[in-house]
Structure formats: structure tokens, C-alpha cells
Design an enzyme around this catalytic site. Structure first.
Site, PDB file in Angstrom:
ATOM      1  CG  HIS A   1      45.202  31.692  30.868  1.00 30.86           C
ATOM      2  ND1 HIS A   1      44.562  32.749  31.487  1.00 30.86           N
ATOM      3  CD2 HIS A   1      44.599  31.551  29.667  1.00 30.86           C
ATOM      4  CE1 HIS A   1      43.614  33.210  30.672  1.00 30.86           C
ATOM      5  NE2 HIS A   1      43.626  32.508  29.565  1.00 30.86           N
TER       6      HIS A   1
ATOM      7  NE  ARG B   1      44.289  38.522  40.242  1.00 31.44           N
ATOM      8  CZ  ARG B   1      45.268  37.744  39.747  1.00 31.44           C
ATOM      9  NH1 ARG B   1      45.730  36.721  40.404  1.00 31.44           N
ATOM     10  NH2 ARG B   1      45.779  38.012  38.562  1.00 31.44           N
TER      11      ARG B   1
ATOM     12  CG  HIS C   1      40.375  41.043  32.459  1.00 29.49           C
ATOM     13  ND1 HIS C   1      40.713  42.296  32.041  1.00 29.49           N
ATOM     14  CD2 HIS C   1      41.528  40.365  32.598  1.00 29.49           C
ATOM     15  CE1 HIS C   1      42.030  42.376  31.927  1.00 29.49           C
ATOM     16  NE2 HIS C   1      42.554  41.216  32.262  1.00 29.49           N
TER      17      HIS C   1
ATOM     18  CG  ASP D   1      51.899  43.065  31.941  1.00 28.34           C
ATOM     19  OD1 ASP D   1      51.531  42.035  32.517  1.00 28.34           O
ATOM     20  OD2 ASP D   1      51.191  44.088  31.869  1.00 28.34           O
TER      21      ASP D   1
ATOM     22  CD  GLU E   1      42.544  36.887  37.989  1.00 24.09           C
ATOM     23  OE1 GLU E   1      42.749  35.654  38.037  1.00 24.09           O
ATOM     24  OE2 GLU E   1      43.242  37.658  37.313  1.00 24.09           O
TER      25      GLU E   1
ATOM     26  CE1 TYR F   1      41.542  36.980  31.537  1.00 20.55           C
ATOM     27  CE2 TYR F   1      43.054  38.184  30.124  1.00 20.55           C
ATOM     28  CZ  TYR F   1      42.825  37.327  31.177  1.00 20.55           C
ATOM     29  OH  TYR F   1      43.879  36.804  31.868  1.00 20.55           O
TER      30      TYR F   1
ATOM     31  CD  GLU G   1      44.908  41.585  36.834  1.00 15.45           C
ATOM     32  OE1 GLU G   1      44.484  40.481  37.234  1.00 15.45           O
ATOM     33  OE2 GLU G   1      44.886  41.919  35.641  1.00 15.45           O
TER      34      GLU G   1
HETATM   35 MG    MG Z   1      43.311  39.178  35.987  1.00 16.20          MG
END
Ligand code: MG
Length: 411
Positions: free
Chosen positions: A138, A290, A219, A323, A243, A169, A269
């Protein structure tokens, strides 16, 4: 085969990295939860990731007060039967707290099975399709130039896939004036963010060319039609994937994205159950799944999902943020190397302390994550050291995201 029963099930919590921004705000503190299952055979145990950092104590209670009494004395070899039992035991199912608790049990049983067999878990999944899993990192910065500088740092380190974000984000565009009395929280400007994302990609492709694979995470911070427009505007920059363009509530809009561009789409996600992914996969509306493996219930459902995706030309890109516990990252990599339709692995990396608490973390070399070749998941936990880093309580701040006019929106 001699009888092998479950002797104990318990949650282990630890928070080895991250510092709360202010007293009572545990937003950036990772609360890792790992399930340890001990068996009737002395010294034979398994570990599984149950990390749901935002509701960690809820998961702990499910494990210690509901799953332990349900599972002690049962046959530790019956992974599928136990998964079905836990999935249906509360009657209402597929919630993230329940699924994470179930994942901890499920992955620990796979770990035990591997140890009994004397084989790493990827061997139980059919063996390697590749030696290691390519990862993406990232890169970020406040300006296109700063993102380019960070991106070049990863490129020089040998990474071939990098996710690029300008200002985190939701971007860092200056906000229009909010109404008087607007509540405190995390604000963002979707209009400025969308413009900035296109500007960033134009800059990066101009400066670094098209040889490096670039990814980007929306996001879920755009209303659906703005998401459609962004996917279309980014098409010339040939992303590896875009994404979480849309929130789970609005996935039907992916059909419109498909009509206007070929930007590859990654989604899942926030998914919890098959009803959320079935339509997207069978209609070929996404290119990468994902999911957060512990949030869909563990390795057992993730393995089935990978096989399901394979039938429709959809690749895997399992969620791999900070996390997820190192045990969960190990599970990701075991599944990655054994899945023919593996796409890419998100990689947050481990701190020195995390590697000390969890000996046997997957290793990263030259942009690839290698699974451990020890029996089972190949990873352990130093419980005494983990106990020195207790999980903090606190109210989450970052999930209270608002539009410029103060309206709460998806974080
Ligand atoms: Mg994401």
C-alpha cells in the site's frame, strides 16, 4: 485412527501494535483474537484466527461461553460436521461476530489435522499450484508526487503490485463548509476524492509507465453512479483491480459498471455469507473475491468459495490487513498457494513484536509470501508474551464517517 477429542476451546486476545489516538478511542488499536483448541492427546493443539477487532469482546464471549460447552468432547477430526454444527447452533446465523468465533474453531481444527497428518495445511487442500503468493503493498501520500515517491520505494524493493491512495481512504480534498452545529467525526468530500483519484492515476502512469500493476480502494465512499463514473474514468490507466467500488447494499450497480468499462473489480471485504457473493460471481460481475476469511466463517467456507469462483473465472484476493492475526495471514497463504484461481494477496506485514508473539509467520521475500512448511498452519503463539499486551476498550472513531453536510455515510 485413534480417537482424538476436543479437550478445551478458548479465546486468546492480544494487542501488540498500534496506539490509541486519544483516551477512549481505540480506533487504530488492533485487537487480535485467536482460538486455541486443545485435544485429548497431550501437547496436540491448534490455532485459528477469530479477529473482529471492532467487536472483539463479543467474539470472545461466543467462543468461551457458547462454543466451548458445545464442542468439548467432540471428535476433533470432523471439521466439516463441526462447522455445520456451529453454523446452525445459534439458529440465527451468518453474523460477523458468530462467523469470526466459528472461524477460530475451524482453522484450529485444520491446524490440528495437519499436525496429525504431519503435513502443512496447503497439502491437505490439494498441494501447491505455485511456490508462493504474490502480494500487493500500500503506497500513499498527500499529493500525486508524494504517492509516486512512495510507489517508487516499493518498486525498488521488488514489488510488482502496489495499491495507491492519495490522502488515505476518501482522499484529502478540502471540505466545503459544513452546516453550523455539524457533529465531530471523520469527514470526506466524495467529489474532490473522485477527481483526485483520476489526477493521481494520470500522474503515476505518466511518470512510472504501465509496467507496474496498480490497484486502488474506493472503500465504498461514493454513491453508486459516481462509482460507475470513476471506474469508467480510470479505465485508460489499466488497474489490476478497483476495490470495494460499491457498498454491499448496492451491488446490483456492478452490472452498469460492466456495461461502460473493463476496469477489473474486486469485492467482498464486508461480505458475511453466500447470499452476498453468489449473484456477483455467477453473473460474472466481479473479477476478484476478497472476503475477510474469518468473517465468512473460516478456511472451510473460504475453500468452497475459491472453488466456486474458479468455475466462473473469478480470482481470489483475500483480505489481508493489519487486523487479521498472523494465524489468519498464514491461512490466507496456505489457501493462496493451493488455489489455481489465486489472484493476489493483500499484505500488511508483521511487526517484530508480532513475529515474536507468533513464531512461524509466513515469510515475505521479493514480493512473495511463502507458507511455512511445518505440519498444520506452521504458526504458534507465545501466550505469556501475548498477555503482556492486553486489548484496550474504547469507542471507534473511524467508522463514523460523514459527508460534507454532516450526513453519516459508509466508512
Ligand atoms: Mg479495502
Amino acid at each position: 485412527m485413534s480417537e482424538l477429542t476436543i479437550r478445551d476451546v478458548r479465546a486468546i486476545m492480544t494487542s501488540p501494535t498500534g496506539t490509541a489516538l486519544s483516551p477512549g478511542d481505540g480506533s487504530l488499536q488492533k485487537r487480535l483474537i485467536v482460538v486455541k483448541i486443545e485435544t485429548s492427546e497431550p501437547g496436540l493443539y491448534g490455532l485459528g484466527c477469530a479477529t473482529f477487532t471492532q467487536r472483539a469482546n463479543a467474539v470472545r464471549v461466543i467462543i468461551d461461553e457458547f462454543l466451548k460447552p458445545l464442542l468439548v468432547g467432540r471428535d476433533a477430526h470432523r471439521i466439516e460436521d463441526i462447522w455445520q454444527l456451529v453454523h446452525h447452533n445459534a439458529y440465527w446465523r451468518s453474523g460477523p461476530a458468530e462467523n469470526n468465533a466459528m472461524s477460530g474453531v475451524d482453522q484450529a481444527l485444520w491446524d490440528i489435522k495437519g499436525k496429525v497428518a504431519g503435513l502443512p495445511v496447503y497439502q491437505l487442500l490439494g498441494g501447491k499450484c505455485r511456490e508462493a503468493a504474490a502480494v500487493y503493498r500500500h503506497a500513499g501520500g498527500a499529493t500525486p508526487q508524494a504517492v509516486e515517491d512512495d510507489l517508487r520505494r516499493y518498486m525498488e524493493a521488488g514489488y510488482r503490485y502496489v495499491r495507491v491512495q492519495m490522502g488515505g481512504y476518501g482522499g484529502n480534498a478540502s471540505l466545503p463548509t459544513p452546516p453550523a452545529g455539524a457533529v465531530a467525526g471523520d469527514y470526506f468530500d466524495p467529489h474532490g476524492y473522485a477527481l483526485g483519484a483520476v489526477e493521481m492515476f494520470a500522474h503515476l502512469r505518466d511518470k512510472v509507465g504501465f509496467g507496474i500493476e496498480l490497484l486502488h480502494d474506493v472503500h465504498e465512499r461514493l454513491v453508486p453512479i459516481e462509482g460507475v463514473r470513476l471506474a469508467k474514468e480510470l479505465e485508460p490507466y489499466r488497474l489490476f483491480f478497483l476495490e470495494d467500488l460499491l457498498p454491499p447494499e448496492h451491488v446490483e450497480w456492478f452490472a452498469m459498471v460492466r456495461q461502460v468499462c473493463t476496469t477489473p473489480l474486486a469485492m467482498g471485504e464486508l461480505f458475511n455469507n453466500p447470499q452476498e457473493w453468489k449473484m456477483l460471481i455467477t453473473n460474472r460481475l466481479i473479477d476478484f473475491i476478497r472476503c475477510h476469511i474469518s468473517t465468512i466463517g473460516g478456511l472451510t467456507p473460504a475453500r468452497k468459495l475459491a472453488v466456486f469462483c474458479e468455475q466462473f473465472g473469478v480470482r481470489t484476493a483475500w483480505h489481508g490487513p493489519g487486523d487479521v492475526s498472523p494465524v489468519g495471514h498464514a491461512v490466507n497463504v496456505h489457501l493462496d498457494v493451493a488455489s489455481p484461481n489465486f489472484g493476489i494477496q493483500e499484505w500488511a506485514g508483521f511487526s517484530d513484536l508480532e513475529q515474536e508473539i507468533f513464531p512461524g509467520c509466513p515469510e515475505l521475500r521479493d514480493g512473495y509470501a511463502y507458507p511455512n512448511d511445518k505440519p498444520g498452519l506452521g504458526i504458534d503463539i507465545d501466550e505469556k508474551l501475548a498477555a503482556r499486551f492486553p486489548c484496550p476498550d474504547g469507542v471507534l472513531g473511524w467508522t463514523q464517517t460523514r459527508y460534507p453536510d454532516g450526513t453519516l455515510f459508509s466508512p
